[in-house]
Every structure is written in C-alpha cells, then in structure tokens.
Motif scaffolding. Structure first.
Motif, PDB file in Angstrom:
ATOM      1  N   THR A 145       2.049 -41.494  13.619  1.00  0.00           N
ATOM      2  CA  THR A 145       3.044 -42.351  13.558  1.00  0.00           C
ATOM      3  C   THR A 145       3.397 -41.793  11.657  1.00  0.00           C
ATOM      4  O   THR A 145       4.814 -41.542  11.402  1.00  0.00           O
ATOM      5  CB  THR A 145       2.432 -44.114  12.373  1.00  0.00           C
ATOM      6  N   GLU A 146       2.091 -41.408  11.312  1.00  0.00           N
ATOM      7  CA  GLU A 146       2.713 -39.963  10.409  1.00  0.00           C
ATOM      8  C   GLU A 146       4.226 -39.235  10.982  1.00  0.00           C
ATOM      9  O   GLU A 146       4.632 -38.683   9.580  1.00  0.00           O
ATOM     10  CB  GLU A 146       1.726 -39.712   9.864  1.00  0.00           C
ATOM     11  N   VAL A 147       3.774 -38.855  11.850  1.00  0.00           N
ATOM     12  CA  VAL A 147       4.897 -37.851  12.197  1.00  0.00           C
ATOM     13  C   VAL A 147       5.854 -38.155  12.283  1.00  0.00           C
ATOM     14  O   VAL A 147       6.996 -37.195  11.622  1.00  0.00           O
ATOM     15  CB  VAL A 147       3.630 -37.114  13.807  1.00  0.00           C
ATOM     16  N   ALA A 148       5.715 -39.601  13.287  1.00  0.00           N
ATOM     17  CA  ALA A 148       7.106 -39.931  13.175  1.00  0.00           C
ATOM     18  C   ALA A 148       7.992 -40.709  11.546  1.00  0.00           C
ATOM     19  O   ALA A 148       9.286 -40.006  11.503  1.00  0.00           O
ATOM     20  CB  ALA A 148       7.482 -41.140  13.735  1.00  0.00           C
ATOM     21  N   ARG A 149       7.009 -40.529  10.842  1.00  0.00           N
ATOM     22  CA  ARG A 149       7.394 -41.180   9.446  1.00  0.00           C
ATOM     23  C   ARG A 149       8.361 -39.619   8.442  1.00  0.00           C
ATOM     24  O   ARG A 149       9.223 -39.537   8.247  1.00  0.00           O
ATOM     25  CB  ARG A 149       6.953 -42.005   8.773  1.00  0.00           C
ATOM     26  N   ALA A 150       7.008 -38.765   8.645  1.00  0.00           N
ATOM     27  CA  ALA A 150       7.575 -37.144   8.137  1.00  0.00           C
ATOM     28  C   ALA A 150       8.942 -37.194   8.636  1.00  0.00           C
ATOM     29  O   ALA A 150       9.669 -35.931   7.753  1.00  0.00           O
ATOM     30  CB  ALA A 150       6.745 -36.023   8.839  1.00  0.00           C
ATOM     31  N   ILE A 199      18.309 -39.912  18.663  1.00  0.00           N
ATOM     32  CA  ILE A 199      17.149 -39.832  19.060  1.00  0.00           C
ATOM     33  C   ILE A 199      16.379 -41.352  18.149  1.00  0.00           C
ATOM     34  O   ILE A 199      16.930 -41.222  17.339  1.00  0.00           O
ATOM     35  CB  ILE A 199      16.633 -37.976  17.657  1.00  0.00           C
ATOM     36  N   LEU A 200      15.399 -41.808  19.083  1.00  0.00           N
ATOM     37  CA  LEU A 200      15.317 -42.664  18.690  1.00  0.00           C
ATOM     38  C   LEU A 200      13.390 -42.503  18.775  1.00  0.00           C
ATOM     39  O   LEU A 200      13.336 -41.787  19.301  1.00  0.00           O
ATOM     40  CB  LEU A 200      15.308 -44.263  19.971  1.00  0.00           C
ATOM     41  N   MET A 201      12.739 -42.879  17.348  1.00  0.00           N
ATOM     42  CA  MET A 201      11.195 -43.061  16.989  1.00  0.00           C
ATOM     43  C   MET A 201      10.933 -44.294  17.451  1.00  0.00           C
ATOM     44  O   MET A 201      10.862 -44.973  16.865  1.00  0.00           O
ATOM     45  CB  MET A 201      10.824 -41.965  16.347  1.00  0.00           C
ATOM     46  N   ASP A 234       7.734 -39.798   4.505  1.00  0.00           N
ATOM     47  CA  ASP A 234       7.085 -39.953   4.118  1.00  0.00           C
ATOM     48  C   ASP A 234       7.424 -38.116   2.918  1.00  0.00           C
ATOM     49  O   ASP A 234       8.099 -37.515   4.100  1.00  0.00           O
ATOM     50  CB  ASP A 234       5.806 -39.650   4.330  1.00  0.00           C
ATOM     51  N   PRO A 235       7.571 -38.068   1.829  1.00  0.00           N
ATOM     52  CA  PRO A 235       7.852 -35.775   2.174  1.00  0.00           C
ATOM     53  C   PRO A 235       7.004 -35.733   2.452  1.00  0.00           C
ATOM     54  O   PRO A 235       5.288 -35.439   3.170  1.00  0.00           O
ATOM     55  CB  PRO A 235       7.209 -35.914   0.273  1.00  0.00           C
ATOM     56  N   ILE A 236       6.965 -34.122   2.908  1.00  0.00           N
ATOM     57  CA  ILE A 236       6.356 -33.223   3.860  1.00  0.00           C
ATOM     58  C   ILE A 236       6.380 -32.239   3.342  1.00  0.00           C
ATOM     59  O   ILE A 236       6.661 -31.691   2.039  1.00  0.00           O
ATOM     60  CB  ILE A 236       7.153 -32.143   4.869  1.00  0.00           C
TER      61      ILE A 236
END
Lengths: 328, 505
Positions: free
Chosen positions: B297-302, B421-423, B307-309
């Motif tokens: 989930t964190e990858v998708a949010r990034a 693109i859909l996540m 979320d800031p990377i």
C-alpha cells in the motif's frame, strides 16, 4: 552500531530541567527576560515598583484561568468555557453575598462550587457522552454566558454592603495585592498536583495515549471528568478574584478571556495535542502576555496594534513548538 | 515434558457473516516457545484475542494450569498471568519507563493522593535487574528505540507475574541486532518457565527460536509440529493448503506490444518502501503480493503522491514526471483505489452521480463555476450501464449500495477522469463471493480496453487468477517477481517471508 553503544546512548540521563518541553520552556523564559530587558531599557517607567505590581495584578486573573486550562489542555482537550464560567461564578458569588446576604466565605464557596459544577458538566459531556471537547465547552460557554445575564438580571451586582470582599484581591501586604499572592500560591499547588499526585500522572497519561491508558485498567472517564472539574474550579476562583477586584460582578464581562488563557498556556510550551506541558511554562506564558501588553502601552503603541502584536506572538510560539516537534 | 499451561480446545468464534474460528485448538507448555502461524486472516489473532479476553468465544473450552477458566475481559487474563505484547505498542510516549510499567498500579505515599516515585523507580529497577536489562526507569519512552519500547512492554507484562506471554509479530520493526537481543530475552524467559506464544510470518525466525509450531488456515486448526522435525517448505504448504482454485489464468495479449506505461525506479520512503523498482506494461495487470505490512500500500501511496518520497523516479509513458501530490498523479492519468473505500474512496452520504464526477469536476462546470447537472447525469448513467452498477438511479446515495457496487462506483470515478493506470488496493475486500467474480470480469475488460492495472491483494488465489505478472514484497522491498506461468501459492509465500539482510549500518 553495537548493542552496548545503543544501550549507553539510551541510558544517558539528561538533567532534569531538560525534560518534557524544556526547550520550549527555556525559549519562553528567555523571551520573557528579553522583553523585560528591552522594555526597561526603552522606558525608565517600566521597572518602577507600581508598574511591576500593575503587571502582576493584570496577570493574576488570566493567570489563574490559564493554570486551570493547563490541566485540560494536557489531556489533549480544550475548555472554551473558562472565561464565561468565571463570569458566572462571580455572579453567583454576588448572588450569595449581596442578594442573599450570606457571609463572605459562603460566597467564596458558592463561586468555586459553581465553577467546579460547570467543569463537571463539561467533563461529563466529553468523557461520558463522547462529545468533542471543543463543542461541549463551546456550548457550556454560551450557556454560562446567558445564565450570568439571566441570574443577574443583566445588571452588575455590587458588593457595597460588604467592604471586606474587595480585600480578597485588593488587600495588600508590603503594597503587593493579595491577588498576586493567590496567583502564585495556586501556581505552586497546581504544580504539585501535576507533578506529584496521581491526578497529574493520569493527566499526562491521558494526553499521551488515551487508549493505552484505558487498556492499562485506568478509569479514564472518572479522571477526565475530575480534570475538567479542576479546570472549572480554577475558573471559579478567577471569578471571585475578578469580582473582588472590581468590587462587583459584571455579567457582561468574560468572553474572550478563555482565548487569552489558552494563548498563555500555549506560549508556555504546553502542547495542544496533549501529553506535554507544565505549570511553570503557563506562569511564564501569562507573564509574557501581560509584560508585552504593559510594555507596549508604556511605549505608547496604540491599543489596536498591541492586540495585533500579541496575536503574532501566539502564532510564533505555536510555530516554534511545531518546529521542535518536527526535529524529534 | 513440562507442565501444560494453557490448553484451548474446540474454540469457535462467529462474527457477523464470517466464521472466524472453527473448532480450533492450541496448547502451550511451561518453558516453551510455541509459534502460531498462518496467512493473513487465518485466525491467529482472533485465537489470541480470545485467550486474552478481548473477544469471548462462542464455543469451546480453555484450561489454564489444569483448571477450566472463563476469560471474560482483559483484566481477567491479566489476573491469570496471561500477558500480550501487541504489534502496535501500547505505551504512553510522554511518560517515563517506570510510569508506563506501573500505570494504573502506582505506588502511593502515606497520603493516597501522592505518588511514591522512589518506590516506583526502585521496583522498576529491580524488575530490570531480574531481566538483565540496562535501562534507566526515569527515561521518557519517547526517547527509546522501538526495540527498547518493546522491552518495556515485556517488562510490563512480566510485572504482572505473567506465566504466559503472547508476542504478536515482535520482530516486525526491529533490526537484526535488536532481534538478537529480543531472542536473548526470550531464551531467558523460557529458562524461567514462562510459556511464550510467538506469532510471526518469518520462517527462519521460527527455526531459530521456537520449540513447536501450530499452523492455522482459514479459521481452522491444521496441525502442530515440533520445530526441529519440520521443514520450512512443509510449514508453508500447510499454511496455504492444497486447495484447488480456478486456474483460468488471464489471457495475456502477448502481442509483443510491450509498451511501458509506468516505470518506477529506486523508489524509497523511510522504512516502509526500500529501493523499489518495477514497470507496468500497457494492458497488463501486475499483482502485488505480500503479507500485511509488507509495504505494498505504501508503494501505491508513494506513486500516487499521497505520501512524500525520499528518493526515486517515476516515469509515465517513458517520460519522467514529478508527482508531489495526488493531483499531479491524476493529471498523469494515475488513479488510486484505496483498500478502505468508505473512508478514502467514496463520499458515502452523497449520490452515485456526485461520486462518479467528483474527481473530474473541471469538465462538469461552466466558466462561471456552475455545475452542468445534465452532463454529470449522462456520464454517470453511461458508467452505471457499462460497469453494470446495480442502483435504482444515479441519485441513490452510495451508502445504500452493496460493497461490490460501491467498488464499481470508485472505478467509474477514475474512468470518468480518463485514468490509464489504475492502482487498486484489495479490490474485493468486503465484497461477497458472487460479486467478486464480477469485479474480476470488469478488471479483465478494462485491461482489454488498454488500461493498465496494479492490483494489490492479500488473497493469493485472487493474485494468481488475475495477474499477468506478480511482484512479491516483504518489509518494504521487492523480494521476487514471478510470471503467471511460474507462480504458485508456495512460491509466493516463500518470497513473502524472505527477509533481506540489513546491510551493516
């Protein structure tokens, strides 16, 4: 890094004054000193005895409100009703003493009880009914504002038949008004309650992690209500001081005081998100506010600009708090 | 063999709509470390919550030290001597270590209102000495590392004279050196006769520290084995079982037209996302598998800019883009469907029409800011028809729709915005079985139309059925990539439990 090193790093004791919110407290204290130095250099009148007493006296009422507010704010809550509860308490004192003609001590008891009762209702609404503190105490603020006017018949209640009443705040020892002693006395008591008693311990625990506190078997509802009662009782005492100082209960006064009290608490480094704060910080915060107002007046800064400057100081203080947190 | 501390038998627990536990059993002896393993949702946590009084069982019996007991609330478990260390530590960061350990049981002075801090710190110090722990009781918990905070939790549990200690994923946030320290502590407790329930997904840890392993699957007890007699592969196959799933693999359009629509290079964000690189082709579904907390989930949010990377590059259609917030991502044609639809995906109190239009308001308003109601309605109706959303009309409030239809509304929202693109995070969570296959069909149709999908799912059958390629994550890193041809549940689980050694710090 080796484990031993980690352990050493963790167990190094910091000096006591560096603990909880110390940076902010230090910052606040330094700002206070800076302000005093600046104003005393700018005007020879600033450090004159009467002026210093004047500053202390103007700190006293807001200061007592701020002391009480510190408790609630450390739980992560807020009490917007302290200003009008203060007024309501002063009106009730007037009712007991002037309308009913009862002795002064009963009037004092009536005022404090009124404050505590208002605090109890707010606390019950917050802890038991789960109403957000902002809303519950906003409601309480309006209710008590209205009740003050209703009970007093919208007219001030004077204490002209009981001249001793005005001595409560305005009697002096070595030319220092009692109100100043009351403020510092209450500050010491509040400080002891917060650091040495079970009330203080749960106060910080609640603000730090309410759920964890509940899961540890602490009766969160009870302690939360008690903390609002304490805040209310302080507002009651402030109401008596106010009435004594003006020799009258002024039913239309009091709105806006709660915000000044909250500002003093925040300047003193108590976090609005709860868990951190101190009485010493609040005392310094309250002093900063009145030193600033007094000094600006001596420098003949127009009153409207005084308000602007105090507002900027509040924003600055909160921002400093945020910066400090971010570093962590 | 040593004394049996806890014996749970025939434990059944029903939640609305789900049978969480069906006739489960578990046994713990004094002085043993007993692992409880299973996939997400296998019932491990529910089982332990029943043992610690968080939930009450519907059927079955718990025998504690030879006597049958009812554990009605958490305090009852505490009094019996059953302590638990949650994955989410339950501490008050603004209090000191000692204050945390004795919260609710503070020693008082002669005046009951006043605290006896000397006694408090002394008792904590004594506890630490008994545990061989070098910590100052007066340190604020917020100044401790996560590992030390965990030690504080263990100390707190032991201060209740716990004889049973449950640890839920204790090593999830620890470095290797810290894990060694934790294991030293566990070994010491075992020697003192404490029974330890060890919940973990990490196979090699089980081998190191546990004596026995109990496997659970789908709310059922599978087996209990001695650790020294079991192989990791055997345990994994017990966890996933030998269920037969529809193996209808997606029809890959292997037409050779492998255009990369999204490319992620060395994406990092704190501890959650570590050096993640992958790409997504046009018309492809890439499945992200892994255990809870693996960082999917964190990858998708990034990528979505939520979320800031810290570092990394994102390329859309071959061009490097800077995504600073979700609005940038949407402008690049990326849509994100959260696993928590009701909280992050929908305005549940508003109607279907509004929800479908909300991300594209710009195209539904005239220059004066008035909304083009008719156009909104036409668009919503078109999507209701094409996605087969079951709703009386587009003015229906979304909260009255079923989970599957709500999910379709969210998809409709991103299609309106013309996202390529859909996540999709957990596309079928909270959706009943019948509606699941409809969602699957819909996703298949979308990729055939040329959309590209990143699908995050904790359900292995779903991953296997839907994905053209599968990327497996563990602890913020990509630990493996499998083509749909070579993917099996066992292979995925192996990657999902594979820790990548931390490089020496």
């Amino acid at each position: 890094m080796k484990l031993a090193e980690v352990q050493n790093r963790v167990s190094v004791r910091k000096p006591v004054f560096m603990k909880t919110g110390a940076t902010q407290k230090l910052l606040a204290f330094a700002s206070l000193i800076l302000l005093v130095v600046f104003f005393s250099l700018s005007s020879e009148n600033f450090l004159r005895f009467d002026n210093v007493i004047g500053i202390m006296l103007s700190t006293a009422v807001i200061g007592v409100l701020a002391l009480g507010s510190t408790f609630v704010i450390i739980t992560g809550g807020i009490d917007l009703s302290v200003g009008t509860v203060m007024t309501f308490a002063s009106v009730m004192t007037g009712v007991v003493i002037t309308f009913w003609g009862l002795p002064i001590p009963l009037g004092i008891a009536g005022g404090i009880l009124t404050g505590a009762l208002c605090g109890f209702i707010s606390g019950w609404l917050v802890a038991k009914m789960n109403i957000p503190p902002f809303i519950a105490t906003l409601g309480m603020m309006m209710v008590t504002k209205g009740l003050s006017l209703v009970v007093s018949g919208t007219k001030p209640i004077y204490f002209n038949d009981t001249p001793a009443f005005s001595k409560i705040a305005m009697g002096t020892v070595f030319k220092v008004p009692f109100a100043v002693f009351i403020f510092f006395g209450l500050a010491i008591i509040a400080s002891i309650v917060l650091s040495k008693t079970i009330i203080g311990r749960y106060n910080f625990a609640l603000g730090s992690n309410e759920e964890a506190t509940r899961l540890s078997g602490v009766n969160v509802t009870f302690w939360k209500i008690l903390i609002y009662v304490i805040t209310g009782a302080f507002a009651g005492i402030a109401g008596i001081m106010m009435a004594s100082r003006l020799n009258s209960a002024q039913p239309a006064l009091g709105s806006g005081y709660e915000l000044e009290a909250i500002a003093a608490v925040v300047i003193g480094g108590t976090s609005l998100s709860g868990g951190q704060g101190s009485i010493l910080g609040t005392v310094i915060g309250a002093l900063i506010m009145s030193v600033l107002t007094n000094g600006l007046r001596i420098l003949s800064v127009p009153q409207e600009w005084q308000v602007v400057i105090v507002g900027l100081v509040v924003i600055g203080a909160v921002y400093a708090d945020i910066l400090r947190r971010r570093k962590k | 063999m040593s004394q049996i501390l806890v014996s749970m038998d025939g434990i059944t627990k029903q939640f609305p709509g789900v049978l969480a536990l069906d006739q489960c059993r578990f046994e713990l002896r004094a002085g043993e470390v007993h692992a409880l393993v299973g996939e997400n949702g296998a019932g491990k946590s529910t089982m332990m919550k029943i043992l610690t009084g968080v939930y009450t069982k519907d059927a079955g019996r718990i025998v504690y030290k030879g006597k049958e007991v009812e554990i009605a609330h958490t305090k009852a478990a505490q009094n019996l001597g059953i302590g638990i260390i949650h994955q989410e530590l339950q501490l008050m960061p603004d209090l000191t270590i000692a204050q945390n350990i004795f919260i609710g049981r503070e020693p008082r002075t002669k005046f009951p209102l006043f605290l006896d801090d000397n006694e408090l710190n002394g008792r904590t110090q004594a506890l630490f000495e008994q545990m061989n722990l070098k910590l100052d009781p007066r340190t604020l918990v917020s100044e401790l590392t996560v590992a030390k905070q965990q030690m504080v939790e263990i100390a707190k549990a032991l201060s209740f004279k716990s004889e049973v200690l449950i640890m839920d994923e204790p090593t999830a946030a620890l470095t290797n050196a810290e894990i060694d320290e934790l294991f030293r502590m566990i070994t010491q407790l075992r020697e003192q006769g404490v029974g330890i329930v060890y919940i973990s997904h990490r196979m090699e840890e089980l081998k190191r520290i546990t004596d026995r392993i109990t496997v659970m699957r789908d709310g059922c007890y599978v087996d209990t084995v001695r650790t020294d007699e079991a192989t990791i592969d055997a345990i994994i196959s017990m966890m996933v079982g030998r269920q037969i799933y529809s193996t209808s693999k997606p029809s890959i359009d292997g037409s050779g037209q492998q255009t990369k629509v999204l490319e992620v290079q060395r994406l990092s964000r704190g501890n959650a996302v570590k050096d993640v690189s992958f790409h997504l082709n046009k018309g492809e579904i890439v499945g992200f598998a892994g255990l809870m907390g693996a960082g999917r989930t964190e990858v998708a949010r990034a990528i979505f800019g939520a979320d800031p990377i810290d570092s990394g590059e994102i390329l859309v259609n071959g061009k490097s883009v800077s995504i600073k917030g979700p609005n940038d991502a949407v402008r690049c044609g990326i849509g994100y469907l959260s696993e928590d639809r009701k909280q992050f995906g929908l305005l549940v109190d508003m109607d279907v029409k509004t929800n479908i239009s909300i991300a594209s308001y710009r195209s539904f308003r005239n220059p004066f800011g008035w909304m083009k109601q008719a156009k909104m309605e036409r668009n919503a109706e078109a999507h209701v028809a094409s996605l087969k959303i079951k709703t009386p009309n587009v003015d229906q409030k979304v909260k009255f729709l079923s989970g599957g239809n709500q999910q379709k509304v969210v998809i409709g929202k991103w299609l309106t915005r013309d996202c390529q693109i859909l996540m999709i995070d957990e596309p079928t969570r909270g959706i009943d079985v019948g509606a699941k296959s409809e969602i699957y069909k819909l996703l298949d149709e979308l990729v055939q139309q040329g959309k590209s999908i990143i699908m995050i799912s904790s359900e292995l059958p779903e991953i296997l059925r839907m994905s053209h390629r599968i990327i497996v994550m563990c602890e913020g890193r990509i630990t493996g990539e499998l083509s749909s041809a070579e993917a099996t549940q066992e292979a995925i689980m192996k990657f999902a439990t594979m820790r990548v050694e931390e490089e020496a710090k």
